[in-house]
Design a protein around this motif. Structure first.
Motif, PDB file in Angstrom:
ATOM      1  N   ALA A  25      36.379  13.049 -51.270  1.00 43.67           N
ATOM      2  CA  ALA A  25      37.531  12.172 -51.484  1.00 43.67           C
ATOM      3  C   ALA A  25      38.848  12.929 -51.397  1.00 43.67           C
ATOM      4  N   LEU A  26      38.828  14.237 -51.611  1.00 47.62           N
ATOM      5  CA  LEU A  26      40.039  15.051 -51.495  1.00 47.62           C
ATOM      6  C   LEU A  26      40.253  15.547 -50.070  1.00 47.62           C
TER       7      LEU A  26
ATOM      8  N   PRO B  83      45.636   1.752 -51.470  1.00 46.47           N
ATOM      9  CA  PRO B  83      44.668   1.381 -50.423  1.00 46.47           C
ATOM     10  C   PRO B  83      43.655   2.475 -50.121  1.00 46.47           C
ATOM     11  N   THR B  84      44.115   3.712 -50.057  1.00 52.38           N
ATOM     12  CA  THR B  84      43.193   4.813 -49.777  1.00 52.38           C
ATOM     13  C   THR B  84      42.199   4.992 -50.906  1.00 52.38           C
ATOM     14  N   PHE B  85      42.665   4.869 -52.143  1.00 57.10           N
ATOM     15  CA  PHE B  85      41.756   4.983 -53.288  1.00 57.10           C
ATOM     16  C   PHE B  85      40.687   3.897 -53.246  1.00 57.10           C
TER      17      PHE B  85
ATOM     18  N   PHE C  90      53.234   7.582 -50.777  1.00 57.59           N
ATOM     19  CA  PHE C  90      52.873   6.858 -51.996  1.00 57.59           C
ATOM     20  C   PHE C  90      52.467   5.414 -51.698  1.00 57.59           C
ATOM     21  N   LEU C  91      52.922   4.888 -50.566  1.00 62.56           N
ATOM     22  CA  LEU C  91      52.564   3.526 -50.192  1.00 62.56           C
ATOM     23  C   LEU C  91      51.068   3.393 -49.919  1.00 62.56           C
TER      24      LEU C  91
ATOM     25  N   TRP D  87      47.484  13.001 -55.280  1.00 58.13           N
ATOM     26  CA  TRP D  87      46.187  12.435 -54.896  1.00 58.13           C
ATOM     27  C   TRP D  87      45.047  13.093 -55.666  1.00 58.13           C
ATOM     28  N   THR D  88      45.107  14.398 -55.821  1.00 57.70           N
ATOM     29  CA  THR D  88      44.065  15.109 -56.559  1.00 57.70           C
ATOM     30  C   THR D  88      44.040  14.679 -58.019  1.00 57.70           C
TER      31      THR D  88
END
Length: 291
Positions: free
Chosen positions: A155-156, A124-126, A119-120, A225-226
């Motif tokens: 993106a997935l 940043p990834t988004f 979750f951290l 994430w999805t």
């Protein structure tokens, strides 16, 4: 002579109770998928439906758009699994058998990534996906576009294409491969690519299948994430997200049997894949040296 335990029946009883506890939720899900409106959640509880029919499964395909969700899940899961297997086997081979400066530092860095809470890295990834250069209308600096990579299934896939755990698992197994075998291949004229592909990969079959199963199941069930990526574009939803959203926004008394039907369909591919490769999974965990 080895003494037997005084109470062997107690061990069997614990195993049986544990097995029943694990099977009952799945059995309840299957039985609930056949229940009609008003049958789910009634008191007193009834495991069996009043009649067995496939109406809920037909509704699942129509209300959930199950074919689209299933297609997205298959594309994402297969792509991630293949990518993880390729990158993990290559990196594991390099870290286990090649000698180069900084190898230990790189391996420690990979281990450190496994300690970070997932979750951290969500935000940043988004932001990386959103500002990806030359994607979704972005310029070379990742600005001015309309979503970047967040408007496609890439993106997935991309955030999970490399696995620190996968590299660790493959490296742990490849360390045990005899150096003499690789030296013999080198004497026969094989380069590093040929050695990895023709000598090392066939030896790693059990561990590779174990890693593939873990990756397949984890990616198939990926939800957070999805949900984040598909919040602005529902066409990117996969089975877990689509099924959960149906449960959240519609009448639960009427839709829960339909949701259960969708869950049964969603579970079947994972169950089939695991049963087909179960023996390799157990062997792979043993050979990789995991405790």
């Amino acid at each position: 002579m080895k003494r037997r335990g005084k109470f062997p029946w107690f061990a069997y009883l614990v195993v049986i109770l544990g097995g029943v506890a694990m099977v009952m939720p799945f059995l309840d899900m299957v039985m609930s998928s056949f229940k009609g409106p008003g049958e789910y959640g009634v008191i007193p509880y009834k495991l069996l439906p009043s009649s067995f029919n496939l109406d809920n499964y037909r509704e699942a395909f129509s209300q959930l758009e199950l074919l689209r969700l299933f297609r997205n899940s298959v594309i994402v899961t297969v792509s991630v699994t293949i990518s993880v297997l390729v990158t993990s086997s290559m990196a594991g081979y390099a870290l286990a058998k090649l000698r180069f400066r900084g190898r230990a530092v790189i391996f420690r860095f990979i281990l450190a990534t496994m300690m970070l809470p997932p979750f951290l890295l969500l935000i940043p990834t988004f932001l990386i996906m959103l500002n990806w250069p030359l994607a979704g209308g972005n310029d070379i600096l990742g600005r001015g576009g309309d979503g970047g990579l967040t408007t496609s299934l890439i993106a997935l896939i991309l955030p999970f294409a490399v696995s620190g755990f996968g590299i660790f698992l493959m490296r742990q197994f490849m360390v045990s491969l005899p150096d003499e075998m690789l030296e013999a291949a080198k004497i026969d004229g094989a380069n590093q690519w040929q050695t990895w592909r023709l000598i090392v990969l066939p030896q790693t079959k059990p561990v590779a299948i174990t890693l593939g199963l873990i990756t397949f199941i984890g990616t198939w069930n990926e939800y957070i994430w999805t949900l984040l990526i598909s919040s602005s574009d529902p066409s990117l939803q996969t089975l877990p997200v689509g099924i959960q959203l149906l449960q959240s926004f519609l009448d639960p008394d009427r839709t829960m049997p339909i949701v259960m039907a969708g869950l049964v369909i969603s579970t079947l591919p994972v169950l089939v894949v695991f049963l087909l490769f179960q023996k390799y999974y157990v062997r792979g965990v043993v050979l990789s040296g995991l405790k």
